[in-house]
Write an enzyme that holds these catalytic residues in place. Structure first.
Site, short mmCIF file in Angstrom:
data_model
loop_
_atom_site.label_atom_id
_atom_site.label_comp_id
_atom_site.label_asym_id
_atom_site.label_seq_id
_atom_site.Cartn_x
_atom_site.Cartn_y
_atom_site.Cartn_z
N HIS A 99 0.83 -1.21 0.00
CA HIS A 99 0.00 0.00 0.00
C HIS A 99 0.86 1.26 0.00
O HIS A 99 2.07 1.22 0.27
CB HIS A 99 -0.94 0.01 1.22
N CYS A 128 3.16 -4.58 6.85
CA CYS A 128 2.84 -4.44 5.43
C CYS A 128 4.06 -4.01 4.61
O CYS A 128 5.14 -3.77 5.15
CB CYS A 128 1.72 -3.42 5.24
#
Length: 235
Positions: free
Chosen positions: A190, A206
Site C-alpha cells: 500500500h 505491510c
C-alpha cells in the site's frame, strides 16, 4: 533538305538509345559488381531480450509448485535491499523502493513482522482514488494525507494511502492458515504518507510504497499475481 535530315537525327537518336536500353542491346560494363544493400538492423522493439538469470530458478520453482498460477508476471519483494521488483516474462521491468516491517521478518499473528514466502494478490482496492487518499479497513475515508518526505518525519497514524493490494499466503504453515495467515493478518502492499522513510524498514508488517509508485503497480498487475517475499536477492 539538310536541315530535315539533322532534325530527324535529333529525334531518332534518343529513341534508338532508349530502345536499346529497354531491350538489353547496350551491354553492361564488364566486372561491375551489382549493388547489394545491407539488411536493415532489427529494432529494439523487435529484439527478444534474454531472460534475467537472477529469476530463472525462482520462476521454475514457482511454475512447479504453483502450476495453477501464471509466472508471466511475478512480484519479488527483496526485504534486504528494500525493493520491490516486477518480473515480466523472465525480465525485471521495474523496481521500486519500499519499506517492510520495523520488527523484521516473520509470520506470527501480532508480531507486526513482514511474512516471507509465496503469496498472491487476493484483492485490490482504491482504483481511481486521488493520490494520498486515506483508507480505513479498505474503505475510502474521503480524506487525503499530507505526504511526509523527511527521513525523520513521522505521521500521527499508520495510514494506508492511495491503493491497496491485499496479499494471501500460499504456503501452509509458513504464511497460510493457523497463527501465520497473511490474509487474516491484513498484509498489504500500500501507499504511505511517510515516504521519507522508504528504503528502510518502517512498517507494522505491510509493504509500503510511494503513492505514485503504488498507483503504477496497481495499474500493472491483476489479482492472482504471485508475490514472493524474500530476505535475499535472487541469483
Amino acid at each position: 533538305m539538310t536541315n530535315n535530315k539533322q532534325n530527324a537525327k535529333k529525334i531518332w537518336l534518343p529513341l534508338i538509345f532508349a530502345t536499346a536500353i529497354s531491350s538489353g542491346a547496350l551491354m553492361a560494363e564488364p566486372n561491375v559488381t551489382p549493388l547489394h544493400l545491407p539488411p536493415l538492423p532489427v529494432s529494439a522493439a523487435e529484439a527478444v531480450p534474454a531472460s534475467d538469470e537472477r529469476f530463472t530458478a525462482l520462476l521454475a520453482k514457482l511454475a512447479q509448485d504453483f502450476p495453477s498460477y501464471s509466472t508471466a508476471q511475478v512480484l519479488v519483494v527483496d526485504a534486504t535491499a528494500q525493493t520491490l521488483i516486477l518480473v515480466e516474462n523472465g525480465q525485471a521491468v521495474n523496481e521500486w523502493v519500499i519499506s517492510t516491517a520495523t520488527n523484521g521478518l516473520g509470520s506470527a499473528k501480532g508480531s507486526q513482522q513482514t511474512p516471507l514466502g509465496v503469496h498472491r494478490v487476493a484483492k485490490k482496492f482504491g482504483d481511481g482514488a486521488p493520490l494520498g487518499t486515506i483508507f480505513k479497513a479498505r474503505q475510502n475515508t474521503g480524506r487525503v494525507a499530507q505526504i511526509l518526505l523527511g527521513a525523520d518525519e513521522r505521521s500521527t497514524a499508520d495510514n494506508v494511502t492511495t491503493r491497496i493490494l491485499w496479499l494471501d499466503g500460499l504456503e501452509p504453515g509458513v504464511n497460510k492458515g493457523g497463527n501465520v495467515d497473511s490474509y487474516d493478518r491484513y498484509i498489504y502492499i500500500h501507499g504511505t504518507d511517510e515516504e521519507g522513510r522508504l528504503g528502510n524498514p518502517a512498517s507494522h508488517g505491510c509493504i509500503r510504497m510511494r503513492n505514485a509508485d503504488v498507483i503504477d503497480l496497481f495499474n500493472r498487475v491483476d489479482e492472482d499475481t504471485l508475490v514472493v517475499i524474500t530476505q535475499k536477492r535472487e541469483g
